[in-house]
Structures are given as C-alpha cells and as structure tokens.
Scaffold this motif. Structure first.
Motif, mmCIF file in Angstrom:
data_model
loop_
_atom_site.group_PDB
_atom_site.id
_atom_site.type_symbol
_atom_site.label_atom_id
_atom_site.label_comp_id
_atom_site.label_asym_id
_atom_site.label_seq_id
_atom_site.Cartn_x
_atom_site.Cartn_y
_atom_site.Cartn_z
ATOM 1 N N SER A 76 -0.214 55.249 37.946
ATOM 2 C CA SER A 76 -1.029 54.794 37.459
ATOM 3 C C SER A 76 -2.152 56.198 37.949
ATOM 4 C CB SER A 76 -1.099 53.867 38.686
ATOM 5 O OG SER A 76 -0.734 52.468 38.902
ATOM 6 N N TRP A 96 -1.953 57.624 34.550
ATOM 7 C CA TRP A 96 -2.939 56.347 33.389
ATOM 8 C C TRP A 96 -3.652 56.419 33.287
ATOM 9 C CZ3 TRP A 96 -5.693 51.991 32.614
ATOM 10 C CH2 TRP A 96 -5.607 51.292 31.237
ATOM 11 N N HIS A 99 6.235 53.615 33.948
ATOM 12 C CA HIS A 99 4.718 53.303 34.432
ATOM 13 C C HIS A 99 5.269 51.448 34.930
ATOM 14 C CE1 HIS A 99 0.705 52.363 34.854
ATOM 15 N NE2 HIS A 99 1.265 52.460 36.650
ATOM 16 N N LEU A 106 6.213 49.725 38.302
ATOM 17 C CA LEU A 106 5.551 48.092 38.376
ATOM 18 C C LEU A 106 5.966 46.831 38.745
ATOM 19 C CD1 LEU A 106 2.174 48.796 36.292
ATOM 20 C CD2 LEU A 106 2.761 49.125 38.660
ATOM 21 N N ILE A 109 -4.741 47.048 39.969
ATOM 22 C CA ILE A 109 -4.024 48.159 40.171
ATOM 23 C C ILE A 109 -5.219 49.521 39.647
ATOM 24 C CG2 ILE A 109 -2.658 50.863 38.665
ATOM 25 C CD1 ILE A 109 -0.978 48.595 37.734
ATOM 26 N N VAL A 118 -3.066 49.472 45.092
ATOM 27 C CA VAL A 118 -2.731 48.934 44.610
ATOM 28 C C VAL A 118 -2.572 47.626 45.526
ATOM 29 C CG1 VAL A 118 -0.242 48.290 42.835
ATOM 30 C CG2 VAL A 118 -1.761 50.758 42.876
#
Length: 349
Positions: free
Chosen positions: A65, A68, A147, A151, A194, A304
C-alpha cells in the motif's frame, strides 16, 4: 445500564489465542470473553495478541500500500472516488483533503489519502442490478503486482478474526456464543480503508507552536487545527487496525478529556467498538472518541483499519437482557440505513 467510568490511562492487551484454538474449552473462551467485556466497558479499545494473522501478511499489506501511494497522481486517479461516487458505491481512492470530519457548525478536511473498499459484489449480483445503495464491485488497486491478492487474503483473515472476537465478546456479555453470527453479523458488510497519513505541517496551524505542543501532550486542539483525522467514533461494530510499527499517531479520549496514545505494539492489532455495540448493549458499551495526529516531521504512516460490520439488513435493537428493568435508551436501527447516513456525509468532492 451504563458502562463504567472511563478514566483509563492505558489500553489493555488481551491474548485471544483461546478464541482461535479449535481445541479450547468453553471456560477458556469465557475467560478471554470476560477480559474483552471489561475492555469494552471501561475503555472501548484493546490490543489483541496471538490473533492468528501472520506478521508477513500484515506487513506485506502495508508495504504494498505504501508503494501504491507513491504512484503518480494520475495513476491513483484511475480508481478515484469522483462526483458520481453514490452510484459507484462510495468505493475508490480519495486524494488528500477529500475525506472530512463533521462537527456542529461545520467540518474539517482530514489530512490523509485513502482507498475505501467494501464487501465486494460483482456487477451481475442481484443487489447491484437492483441499484441497492453501497452495493457494487471494488476498484481494487492492481498497479502493484500481488497487491489485490494480498488485500483479498487479508480481508478473509480479518473476517475470521472478527468472528472469533465477537464470539468472545458475546460470552463476556453472557449471551449465546454465536449471538453475533447468523442473521446478525454472520455475513458482515465489511469495510476496509487503506490510509496514508503524510506528516502534518503543524507550523501552518493558526495557533502555531501552542497547538503543536498541545497535540504532543495529548490535549484538545482547536477545530481550526489541521489533523490527520478528526475526532470521531466508528459507526459499525468492531474495528481491527493494522498500523505501521514506527509511528505514534492514533489517540484515544478518556472520560477526563485526555488523549491516550494507542501506539503500535509489534505482533498486535489495536481494536475498538463502534456505534452498533452502543445500541445492542443499551449503552453498556460506548464507542470511544479517537483521532489521528501524525506529528512526525519525517515519517509517514500507513494504516489499514478493517471494520467488521453487521449484515447489511440486520435490525440492531437494545437487547432486553441488557436493559434490565429500564426501557431501551436507543431506538432500533437497520445497519445498512445507519451506514448510508454516515457514509453520505464523509466526503466533500
């Protein structure tokens, strides 16, 4: 019935392994349940250890994350929550300042960016075809290899952990162990955020150094001061927070108005109860105000939170066995209606 005075100065740590162990006895699970019950009454927050979710997965979810959020803005915008978010189920990416905390007289923009995901429904699902609010597919982040898969695995692990914790809490309340399963929360309308909290520029706050000092000392700050996430309670059932291990940011408010740090403890999650517990327990459990202030000038924070919620159509009402001789203090509410009323106020797009 009203919960105990919440003059806490720390947050309890509870070993929940017996709730996860298929070979545990009812008495062993009850002992954990009584600890959870006390924490819910007296604090509204607690850490769980020996929770059964491997550190590798929790770390991988945060690190992917983080990568990202490092992507260019135009790439992140590919899954952005836009002006038509109501039609898209309020799922997607929000840039810095999109999410707001409301209070009497206005709102403050929260200084974080985030991806909001809910229980996933394919486009062909009858609820999606019928246009049921908040039902739809998730715009999973796919730009970082693996990813989405991490998740999705994490969601399933959190659903399992949440169900176990709720069984323990039910025992602590002297309810049937499976009270929060089935038609109540056996098919949870989960929510996952997130979140990336960059360092705050507290020097730009109107009150300057005094506000910075107050935040550091756990005191109140003016509404005009920029926070990472403003003071609020969670509006669901049970929150499980996976937070970076090297940043102090989450703060919890006690009955004296002091803010107690919920700093990360390796190998644990910090958990808290939400509005639905207040209704179900007729006020015996009260959700606790909390906020996020990333006061580090050099560190950013990835968090998260996973929200284990009731089923979307669950009717939540004060339980007669927890009302005693008193009338219910809260009206019943359908969880999905409550969720909509909150989510529809969360953004200023």
């Amino acid at each position: 019935m009203i919960g105990n005075c919440r003059g806490f100065h720390s947050i309890p740590i509870i070993d929940v392994q017996k709730l996860r162990d298929s070979g545990s006895t009812l008495d062993e699970r009850k002992r954990v349940g009584f600890e959870l019950d006390r924490a819910c009454r007296e604090v509204g927050f607690f850490y769980v250890r020996n929770h059964g979710i491997c550190d590798d997965l929790t770390t991988r979810v945060r690190e992917m994350s983080r990568r990202w959020f490092d992507l260019p803005a135009d790439v992140k915008a590919q899954i952005a929550l836009t002006a038509d978010c109501k039609q898209k189920g309020f799922r997607g990416y929000q840039a810095l300042g999109s999410n707001v905390t409301r209070y009497d007289g206005g709102f403050q923009r929260d200084w974080h960016e985030a991806i909001d995901l809910y229980k996933h429904f394919d486009e062909s699902h009858p609820a999606v075809m019928a246009g049921l609010p908040l039902h739809g597919p998730n715009p999973w982040p796919t730009q970082i290899d693996g990813h989405r898969e991490a998740l999705e695995t994490y969601v399933q692990e959190c659903i399992s952990l949440g169900a176990d914790l709720l069984r323990g809490i039910a025992l602590g309340l002297q309810l049937d162990e499976d009270f929060f399963g089935g038609s109540n929360a056996g098919d949870p309308f989960w929510v996952m955020r997130i979140i990336h909290y960059p360092p705050l520029e507290l020097s730009a706050a109107p009150s300057g150094s005094e506000s910075t000092f107050a935040a550091l000392m756990g005191e109140e700050v003016e509404r005009s001061v920029q926070l990472s996430c403003g003071e609020h309670t969670d509006y669901g059932l049970l929150t499980i927070v996976n937070q970076d291990e090297n940043v102090s940011a989450l703060q919890v408010k006690n009955s004296a108005g002091k803010w107690v740090a919920a700093d990360p403890i390796p190998g644990t999650f910090v958990c808290n109860i939400g509005d639905m517990f207040k209704v179900w327990t007729n006020g015996l459990y009260q959700p606790t105000m909390h906020r996020v202030i990333n006061i580090s000038s050099a560190k950013r924070r990835i968090s998260v939170p996973f929200f284990y919620e009731p089923n979307f159509n669950t009717r939540v009402e004060p339980l007669s066995q927890l009302c005693g001789s008193e009338p219910p203090r809260y009206p019943g509410i359908t969880y999905g209606d409550h969720l909509q009323s909150k989510v529809f106020q969360n953004f200023e797009i």
